[in-house]
Motif scaffolding. Structure first.
Motif, PDB file in Angstrom:
ATOM      1  N   GLN A 103      -6.297  -5.303 -26.687  1.00  0.00           N
ATOM      2  CA  GLN A 103      -6.396  -6.724 -26.324  1.00  0.00           C
ATOM      3  C   GLN A 103      -7.226  -7.417 -27.388  1.00  0.00           C
ATOM      4  OE1 GLN A 103      -8.704  -9.470 -23.039  1.00  0.00           O
ATOM      5  NE2 GLN A 103      -9.087  -7.308 -22.935  1.00  0.00           N
ATOM      6  N   ASP A 104      -6.804  -8.563 -27.809  1.00  0.00           N
ATOM      7  CA  ASP A 104      -7.505  -9.480 -28.737  1.00  0.00           C
ATOM      8  C   ASP A 104      -6.769  -9.690 -30.060  1.00  0.00           C
ATOM      9  OD1 ASP A 104      -9.686  -9.964 -27.049  1.00  0.00           O
ATOM     10  OD2 ASP A 104     -10.908  -8.392 -27.960  1.00  0.00           O
ATOM     11  N   TRP A 160     -18.895  -2.412 -25.006  1.00  0.00           N
ATOM     12  CA  TRP A 160     -17.549  -2.391 -25.602  1.00  0.00           C
ATOM     13  C   TRP A 160     -17.565  -1.735 -26.989  1.00  0.00           C
ATOM     14  CZ3 TRP A 160     -13.307  -4.353 -22.983  1.00  0.00           C
ATOM     15  CH2 TRP A 160     -13.547  -5.284 -21.954  1.00  0.00           C
ATOM     16  N   ARG A 180     -13.809 -11.196 -32.249  1.00  0.00           N
ATOM     17  CA  ARG A 180     -13.335 -12.356 -31.496  1.00  0.00           C
ATOM     18  C   ARG A 180     -14.413 -13.415 -31.294  1.00  0.00           C
ATOM     19  NH1 ARG A 180     -12.091 -13.159 -25.397  1.00  0.00           N
ATOM     20  NH2 ARG A 180     -12.643 -15.193 -26.208  1.00  0.00           N
ATOM     21  N   TRP A 181     -15.676 -12.997 -31.130  1.00  0.00           N
ATOM     22  CA  TRP A 181     -16.713 -13.994 -30.844  1.00  0.00           C
ATOM     23  C   TRP A 181     -17.013 -14.861 -32.057  1.00  0.00           C
ATOM     24  CZ3 TRP A 181     -16.545 -14.467 -26.006  1.00  0.00           C
ATOM     25  CH2 TRP A 181     -16.314 -13.358 -25.189  1.00  0.00           C
ATOM     26  N   ASP A 234     -15.333 -17.691 -21.209  1.00  0.00           N
ATOM     27  CA  ASP A 234     -14.600 -16.418 -21.240  1.00  0.00           C
ATOM     28  C   ASP A 234     -15.117 -15.396 -20.234  1.00  0.00           C
ATOM     29  OD1 ASP A 234     -12.377 -14.990 -22.835  1.00  0.00           O
ATOM     30  OD2 ASP A 234     -13.944 -13.481 -22.625  1.00  0.00           O
ATOM     31  N   ARG A 235     -16.447 -15.232 -20.130  1.00  0.00           N
ATOM     32  CA  ARG A 235     -17.026 -14.270 -19.184  1.00  0.00           C
ATOM     33  C   ARG A 235     -17.730 -15.031 -18.063  1.00  0.00           C
ATOM     34  NH1 ARG A 235     -19.897 -10.274 -23.661  1.00  0.00           N
ATOM     35  NH2 ARG A 235     -17.997  -9.185 -24.284  1.00  0.00           N
ATOM     36  N   LEU A 287     -18.471  -8.250 -32.944  1.00  0.00           N
ATOM     37  CA  LEU A 287     -17.051  -8.119 -32.611  1.00  0.00           C
ATOM     38  C   LEU A 287     -16.325  -9.373 -33.092  1.00  0.00           C
ATOM     39  CD1 LEU A 287     -16.897  -6.506 -29.042  1.00  0.00           C
ATOM     40  CD2 LEU A 287     -16.917  -5.424 -31.267  1.00  0.00           C
ATOM     41  N   ASN A 301      -9.369  -3.047 -24.469  1.00  0.00           N
ATOM     42  CA  ASN A 301      -9.401  -4.062 -25.537  1.00  0.00           C
ATOM     43  C   ASN A 301      -9.313  -3.390 -26.899  1.00  0.00           C
ATOM     44  OD1 ASN A 301     -11.935  -3.066 -26.213  1.00  0.00           O
ATOM     45  ND2 ASN A 301     -12.729  -5.102 -26.675  1.00  0.00           N
ATOM     46  N   ASN A 346     -15.436  -9.425 -16.824  1.00  0.00           N
ATOM     47  CA  ASN A 346     -14.030  -9.298 -17.239  1.00  0.00           C
ATOM     48  C   ASN A 346     -13.569  -7.843 -17.242  1.00  0.00           C
ATOM     49  OD1 ASN A 346     -13.963 -11.987 -17.725  1.00  0.00           O
ATOM     50  ND2 ASN A 346     -14.035 -11.845 -19.958  1.00  0.00           N
ATOM     51  N   LYS A 384      -5.046 -13.460 -27.039  1.00  0.00           N
ATOM     52  CA  LYS A 384      -5.691 -14.558 -26.315  1.00  0.00           C
ATOM     53  C   LYS A 384      -6.120 -15.548 -27.386  1.00  0.00           C
ATOM     54  CE  LYS A 384      -8.908 -12.256 -24.150  1.00  0.00           C
ATOM     55  NZ  LYS A 384      -9.910 -11.844 -23.154  1.00  0.00           N
ATOM     56  N   PHE A 398      -9.915  -6.507 -16.083  1.00  0.00           N
ATOM     57  CA  PHE A 398      -8.903  -5.923 -16.981  1.00  0.00           C
ATOM     58  C   PHE A 398      -8.469  -4.561 -16.442  1.00  0.00           C
ATOM     59  CE2 PHE A 398     -11.514  -8.001 -20.618  1.00  0.00           C
ATOM     60  CZ  PHE A 398     -10.857  -9.197 -20.472  1.00  0.00           C
ATOM     61  N   ASP A 407     -19.977  -6.734 -18.038  1.00  0.00           N
ATOM     62  CA  ASP A 407     -19.075  -7.867 -18.307  1.00  0.00           C
ATOM     63  C   ASP A 407     -18.079  -7.963 -17.147  1.00  0.00           C
ATOM     64  OD1 ASP A 407     -17.096  -9.593 -19.150  1.00  0.00           O
ATOM     65  OD2 ASP A 407     -16.758  -8.606 -21.078  1.00  0.00           O
TER      66      ASP A 407
HETATM   67  C1  BGC Z   1     -13.429 -10.479 -23.705  1.00  0.00           C
HETATM   68  C2  BGC Z   1     -12.485  -9.621 -24.518  1.00  0.00           C
HETATM   69  C3  BGC Z   1     -13.275  -8.808 -25.517  1.00  0.00           C
HETATM   70  C4  BGC Z   1     -14.456  -8.098 -24.873  1.00  0.00           C
HETATM   71  C5  BGC Z   1     -15.354  -7.471 -25.896  1.00  0.00           C
HETATM   72  C6  BGC Z   1     -14.467  -9.593 -23.073  1.00  0.00           C
HETATM   73  O1  BGC Z   1     -15.303 -10.328 -22.251  1.00  0.00           O
HETATM   74  O2  BGC Z   1     -12.717 -11.198 -22.728  1.00  0.00           O
HETATM   75  O3  BGC Z   1     -11.573 -10.466 -25.186  1.00  0.00           O
HETATM   76  O4  BGC Z   1     -12.450  -7.833 -26.096  1.00  0.00           O
HETATM   77  O5  BGC Z   1     -15.204  -8.987 -24.104  1.00  0.00           O
HETATM   78  O6  BGC Z   1     -15.909  -8.402 -26.733  1.00  0.00           O
END
Ligand code: BGC
Length: 353
Positions: free
Chosen positions: A265-266, A204, A38-39, A112-113, A36, A238, A166, A286, A170, A164
């Motif tokens: 989201q992202d 996800w 973002r990571w 983040d998590r 993914l 997301n 989060n 973010k 969310f 997760d």
């Molecule tokens: C993050 C999100 C991300 C999701 C999938 C979540 O823990 O906060 O930004 O979309 O993980 O990677």
């Protein structure tokens, strides 16, 4: 002779620099996956900023496999890192290895998590995760003027990975915001799939979200494009799930003319392009640079024996984990250029078709 002296002098200087760099300390950064977008950004930002602050960095990605992440963290402990920064795959599955870190005197920052069900976590850097969901839910409330309209709109939910922490936040933020309108009938979820466990998307994965939306479309909205029951809103937690839902809708024949309002989201690149095209309505930005910056500051404070800057706390089931929460920002086609391009987050080329 002069040349030899100069060479010796530069070697001495170089060695001094190297020892200054490693004197700052070694930081282990454990990231969940490179699959993914973002990571990859988080990892790259963390590495660059930690190195600029003089730290040695061991950055690892675990391919979304818990066992891989456990062994990567074990190696970091063996290599005597001074601080561990962990973005977990399954926040509750790292207890044993985190206890090893604690016993070795290595401070742990959840990145983040949240790391749950363990006392071996010291701090947490994240965004206000409930707020992310609220931004998505409020967007729907405003977009459809739910407080004033006489109309009824249909909505389907797609949430994140159940492992997760989060994902639940969310979903709760979004659900709580739209709930009054589900209660008064202005929003109707035709599938009836409203609880987190049912709408969750393991890992996800876009493909999983896509397959679930395929089923929902054929079971409840099969005639939507020929005058039957329409679908107005897809509230997705997301961008990776939004992408799967969008692909499902496009495959079913939806176009920019009639696609439901989809949240995300992202601000992933593929989703930002979809916002520009009119396939996705909004996302939540973010800025991973800010999160990395806060985390680097936290590392420096911890290693200097100081209390880091904190502005919140999260209950991880065993303790209250003190956190620094960065602020998520609403994004859509009207502000993506200033948020993402002018700020240097992406280049215009990256977003070009
Ligand atoms: C993050 C999100 C991300 C999701 C999938 C979540 O823990 O906060 O930004 O979309 O993980 O990677």
């Amino acid at each position: 002779m002069k040349k030899i002296l100069a060479l010796v002098l530069s070697l001495v200087l170089l060695m001094a620099c190297v020892s200054v760099a490693s004197a700052a300390g070694k930081v282990g950064v454990a990231m969940p996956t490179q699959s993914l977008q973002r990571w990859n950004q988080d990892g790259a930002n963390m590495k660059a900023q930690l190195e600029a602050a003089g730290y040695e960095v061991d950055l690892q990605y675990a391919n979304n496999e818990v066992a891989t992440q456990v062994s990567q963290i074990e190696n970091m402990i063996l290599n005597e890192v001074n601080v561990l920064v962990v973005a977990s795959i399954d926040g509750s599955a790292l207890g044993t290895v985190l206890t090893q870190a604690k016993e070795a005197g290595i401070p742990v920052i959840a990145y983040d998590r949240l790391l749950t069900d363990t006392d071996a976590v010291d701090y947490y850097t994240t965004f206000d995760n409930y707020k992310v969901g609220q931004i998505q839910g409020q967007y729907i409330v405003d977009k459809f003027d739910l407080a004033n309209t006489d109309k009824t709109y249909t909505i389907e939910f797609t949430a994140g990975s159940p492992d997760d922490n989060n994902a639940g936040l969310f979903f709760a933020g979004a659900y709580d915001t739209v709930k009054p309108y589900l209660d008064n009938g202005k929003l109707v979820c035709v599938s009836g799939q409203l609880d987190f466990a049912t709408v969750a998307t393991p890992a996800w994965k876009s493909e999983t979200a896509q397959a679930r939306m395929d089923n929902i479309l054929s079971a409840y909205y099969a005639d939507a494009l020929t005058g039957g029951q329409t679908l107005d809103i897809c509230l997705c937690s997301n961008d990776s799930t939004a992408l799967g839902v969008t692909n499902s809708l496009v495959a079913a024949g939806y176009t920019t003319e009639n696609i439901p309002v989809i949240t995300g989201q992202d601000c992933d690149i593929a989703n930002t392009k979809n916002m520009v095209k009119g396939l996705q309505a909004m996302s939540v930005f973010k800025d991973t640079r800010t999160l990395a910056e806060q985390t680097v500051k936290m590392v420096s404070s911890i290693l200097a024996g100081e209390t880091p800057e904190l502005n919140g706390e999260y209950d991880n089931g065993v303790k209250q984990v003190a956190s620094f929460n960065c602020t998520p920002v609403f994004a859509d086609v009207s502000n993506y250029e200033s948020l993402l391009v002018e700020s240097g987050y992406y280049t215009a080329e990256q977003l070009a078709e």
